[in-house]
Enzyme design. Structure first.
Site, mmCIF file in Angstrom:
data_model
loop_
_atom_site.group_PDB
_atom_site.id
_atom_site.type_symbol
_atom_site.label_atom_id
_atom_site.label_comp_id
_atom_site.label_asym_id
_atom_site.label_seq_id
_atom_site.Cartn_x
_atom_site.Cartn_y
_atom_site.Cartn_z
ATOM 1 N N SER A 130 -23.202 48.389 -56.128
ATOM 2 C CA SER A 130 -24.450 48.239 -55.381
ATOM 3 C C SER A 130 -25.510 49.152 -55.982
ATOM 4 O O SER A 130 -25.193 50.215 -56.527
ATOM 5 C CB SER A 130 -24.250 48.614 -53.909
ATOM 6 N N TYR A 144 -21.946 55.121 -47.900
ATOM 7 C CA TYR A 144 -21.805 53.817 -48.571
ATOM 8 C C TYR A 144 -22.216 53.941 -50.032
ATOM 9 O O TYR A 144 -21.498 53.482 -50.938
ATOM 10 C CB TYR A 144 -22.667 52.789 -47.865
ATOM 11 N N ALA A 146 -22.232 56.550 -51.868
ATOM 12 C CA ALA A 146 -21.244 57.356 -52.588
ATOM 13 C C ALA A 146 -20.033 56.517 -52.993
ATOM 14 O O ALA A 146 -19.508 56.669 -54.099
ATOM 15 C CB ALA A 146 -20.806 58.530 -51.720
ATOM 16 N N LYS A 148 -20.096 53.351 -53.582
ATOM 17 C CA LYS A 148 -20.530 52.425 -54.627
ATOM 18 C C LYS A 148 -20.761 53.141 -55.958
ATOM 19 O O LYS A 148 -20.520 52.579 -57.027
ATOM 20 C CB LYS A 148 -21.792 51.684 -54.176
#
Length: 239
Positions: A130, A144, A146, A148
């Site tokens: 992402s 989140y 982190a 990704k």
């Protein structure tokens, strides 16, 4: 030569687009996702589906065994399963942290562990990361992001480990893609209109635009590309 590709998260918007694009190129996608991820009647979904919970090693192994035909090798694997839960400072929820790690990072590792020996030499693994792993403007997406960012590192290390077999490992990092927004995604991004303004191209992306890049990485056209992260974000991170 085998053409079968397992696509985790295959019941989601991006996962379905990936399955469709792979099928157009002559591959045989198998969608792997939680039970109920495909609507009743399959909603026109034309690909084999296996139930897989990436947080469970037995579930992953069972699904992979169901997806492999007579021990035939796999052309590749697309690790598309992932979840976002907001994690604002001061609102820490341990269950959210654990679930994001178990799905986004550990889940990917479980799938690779179950499939690596089945992927043909010269095959391909594509991880879905992402843009949140590469910038910090979505306030509340820190954990989140982190996970990704961890996918990018995991991709590089895995590419090195599998290189002796000619297996390429790459990471596709989408920006905001047109799909029904979860409450968490809307909360951290500000919604589609705000997200579109982050991009140089002043729009959000389409699932098919992510799928095109995934198909390239699965195909022999990317035969000398490995350990890379490619952002499909409309230029968000570049400015």
């Amino acid at each position: 030569m085998t053409r079968r590709v397992i696509v985790t998260g295959g019941g989601g918007v991006i996962g379905r687009a990936i399955c469709a694009r792979l099928a157009q190129s002559g591959y045989e996608p198998v969608a792997a996702d939680l039970e109920g991820a495909i609507p009743e009647g399959r909603d026109g979904f034309a690909y084999p589906f296996v139930t897989m919970d990436v947080t469970s090693t037995p579930s992953v192994r069972k699904a992979v065994a169901s997806a492999v035909v007579d021990g035939e090798a796999l052309a590749g694997v697309v690790n598309c399963a992932g979840i976002l839960r907001d994690s604002f400072v001061g609102e820490l929820d341990e269950s959210k942290l654990d679930l994001m790690f178990q799905v986004n990072i550990a889940g990917m590792a479980r799938v690779v562990e179950a499939t690596a020996d089945l992927i043909q030499d010269g095959g391909s693994i594509v991880n879905i990361g992402s843009l949140t792993g590469h910038f910090g403007r979505f306030v509340g997406a820190s954990v989140y992001g982190a996970t990704k960012a961890g996918i990018a590192a995991y991709t590089r290390y895995l590419a090195s480990e599998l290189a002796p077999r000619g297996i390429r490992v790459n990471n596709v990092a989408p920006g905001v893609i047109r799909a029904p927004m979860s409450p968490s995604m809307a909360r951290v991004s500000g919604g589609e209109e705000v997200s579109a303004n982050y991009a140089m191209l002043k729009r959000i992306g389409e699932p098919e635009e992510v799928a095109e890049v995934v198909e390239f990485f699965i195909s022999p056209r990317s035969s000398f590309v490995t350990a890379q992260t490619l952002l499909v974000d409309g230029g968000v991170v570049a400015w």
